[in-house]
Design a protein around this motif. Structure first.
Motif, mmCIF file in Angstrom:
data_model
loop_
_atom_site.group_PDB
_atom_site.id
_atom_site.type_symbol
_atom_site.label_atom_id
_atom_site.label_comp_id
_atom_site.label_asym_id
_atom_site.label_seq_id
_atom_site.Cartn_x
_atom_site.Cartn_y
_atom_site.Cartn_z
ATOM 1 N N THR A 1 -10.665 9.416 4.058
ATOM 2 C CA THR A 1 -10.611 8.389 5.447
ATOM 3 C C THR A 1 -9.516 8.601 6.171
ATOM 4 N N ILE A 2 -9.695 8.618 7.362
ATOM 5 C CA ILE A 2 -8.665 9.385 8.426
ATOM 6 C C ILE A 2 -7.206 8.258 8.381
ATOM 7 N N ASP A 3 -7.791 7.274 8.002
ATOM 8 C CA ASP A 3 -6.496 6.145 8.019
ATOM 9 C C ASP A 3 -5.335 6.501 6.970
ATOM 10 N N ASN A 4 -5.578 7.009 5.872
ATOM 11 C CA ASN A 4 -4.786 7.486 4.852
ATOM 12 C C ASN A 4 -4.162 6.007 4.240
ATOM 13 N N ASP A 5 -5.099 5.204 4.078
ATOM 14 C CA ASP A 5 -4.912 4.000 3.435
ATOM 15 C C ASP A 5 -5.215 3.563 2.034
ATOM 16 N N ILE A 6 -5.400 4.520 1.412
ATOM 17 C CA ILE A 6 -5.877 4.219 0.215
ATOM 18 C C ILE A 6 -4.424 4.532 -0.816
ATOM 19 N N SER A 7 -4.327 3.253 -1.599
ATOM 20 C CA SER A 7 -3.238 3.275 -2.433
ATOM 21 C C SER A 7 -3.279 4.105 -3.879
ATOM 22 N N GLY A 8 -2.271 4.688 -4.165
ATOM 23 C CA GLY A 8 -2.438 5.459 -5.448
ATOM 24 C C GLY A 8 -2.348 6.946 -4.952
ATOM 25 N N THR A 9 -2.701 7.432 -3.735
ATOM 26 C CA THR A 9 -2.759 9.070 -3.265
ATOM 27 C C THR A 9 -1.556 9.210 -2.497
ATOM 28 N N ASP A 10 -1.202 10.233 -2.174
ATOM 29 C CA ASP A 10 -0.129 10.439 -1.016
ATOM 30 C C ASP A 10 -0.887 10.837 0.069
ATOM 31 N N PHE A 11 -2.135 11.534 0.121
ATOM 32 C CA PHE A 11 -2.931 11.535 1.220
ATOM 33 C C PHE A 11 -4.238 11.680 0.933
ATOM 34 N N THR A 12 -5.107 11.274 2.139
ATOM 35 C CA THR A 12 -6.434 11.340 1.933
ATOM 36 C C THR A 12 -6.959 12.426 2.733
ATOM 37 N N ILE A 13 -8.513 12.851 2.552
ATOM 38 C CA ILE A 13 -9.142 13.815 3.355
ATOM 39 C C ILE A 13 -9.299 13.242 4.859
ATOM 40 N N GLY A 14 -9.064 14.167 5.614
ATOM 41 C CA GLY A 14 -9.246 13.534 6.972
ATOM 42 C C GLY A 14 -8.295 13.048 7.870
#
Length: 319
Positions: A125-138
């Motif tokens: 997700t481009i928003d980088n709004d997933i808790s538990g990971t430093d970064f999200t794809i996109g």
């Protein structure tokens, strides 16, 4: 574990194709058959899937979007829809599933695991709004797209004495606005996670003008409010010509950056390795540059917050 499947769900994000490629090729490396599910959970319920060969994922690592497509599916939100999805997986002799997407996609993955089907989530997700990971794809690609757009606007801004309000994506998360605003030297950055004073924003524009700066940049996450409305308030307060740019879906597209291609490749491979080891109910995460599997509940346990130290740094550097 002999046959696995992969799907993409939710909003598309640059790097999803690189993750699909990694799932397919890592799966083949481990001697698995790999199937791609078309159009997310909607395609899963319909049993719309195809076998993916090594060649079928050639020349996609550099492409934005998702070759497996994505779609909303209200039926999957029902118990009957989810049970139907599991039946389709069993009917096609799928032993494990990789879900690439954001928060809503992960809730779907969690539901499938609760019904006894091994599922691994990859945060895309481009928003980088997933808790538990430093970064999200996109995310990295999105902020670089925003930075490029702001750079172009700044070229025009240097020729005119104006205030520029740039509205970026981020309904519930301010990471895009924060990182892009800091990288581009914005006078003010407005994000949902931090309180702000409109009078302070206006004063920053005034101060910039008084010290000889011919333009000001304000980066606003859409979750804070309408960029058009903020632009009008600034114009009325300062009698300064104000321009507003709403970047919209241009932030989602484009060829993924090197960082997103590598991150997606690492996460896709890790997801398959977790399934091969018999893991389920997991999310692939990157922490301190290490890719690992964590309990998928971590994506829901805490609300994601941006690095507010960056927010304070941006305020200091923009004086």
């Amino acid at each position: 574990m002999e046959r696995i499947a992969v799907l993409t769900s939710g909003g598309d994000a640059p790097g999803m194709n690189a993750a699909i490629r990694a799932v397919v090729r890592t799966g083949h490396y481990h001697g698995l058959e790999v199937y791609g599910i078309i159009s997310g959970y909607a395609g899963l319920i319909e049993g719309n899937m195809k076998r993916l060969s090594l060649r079928s994922v050639g020349d996609i690592i550099h492409r934005g979007g998702t070759v497996l497509y994505s779609a909303r599916c209200d039926e999957f939100k029902t118990e009957a829809g989810r049970k139907n999805a599991v039946e389709q997986l069993k009917k096609n002799k799928i032993d494990g599933l990789v879900v690439i997407g954001g928060d809503g996609s992960f809730r779907g993955a969690k539901a499938l695991t609760s019904l006894g089907f091994p599922t691994i989530g990859i945060p895309g997700t481009i928003d980088n709004d997933i808790s538990g990971t430093d970064f999200t794809i996109g995310f990295d690609t999105a902020i670089n797209t925003v930075i490029e757009c702001i750079d172009r606007i700044r070229d025009t801004a240097t020729s005119h004495e104006r205030a520029y309000v740039i509205e970026v994506m981020g309904r519930n998360a301010g990471d895009i606005a924060l990182w892009a605003g800091l990288a581009d030297g914005a006078e003010s950055i407005l994000i949902p996670e931090a309180p702000f004073d409109l009078d302070e924003v206006i004063e920053r524009v005034r101060f910039a003008s008084e010290r000889g700066k011919r333009h000001s940049i304000i980066v606003l996450a859409e979750g804070v409010g309408s960029g058009v409305e903020f632009g009008e308030k600034i114009k009325q307060a300062l009698s300064v010509e104000t321009r507003v740019t709403v970047l919209g879906h241009v932030q989602r597209g484009g060829s993924p950056t090197a960082f997103d291609r590598v991150l997606a490749s690492r996460m896709g491979a890790k997801a398959v390795e977790l399934l091969v080891k018999g893991e389920k109910d997991k999310m692939v995460a990157i922490r301190n540059n290490k890719v690992l599997g964590v309990n998928i509940d971590e994506a829901f346990a805490n609300k994601h917050l941006p690095d507010l130290e960056l927010y304070e740094l941006a305020k200091i550097l923009s004086i």
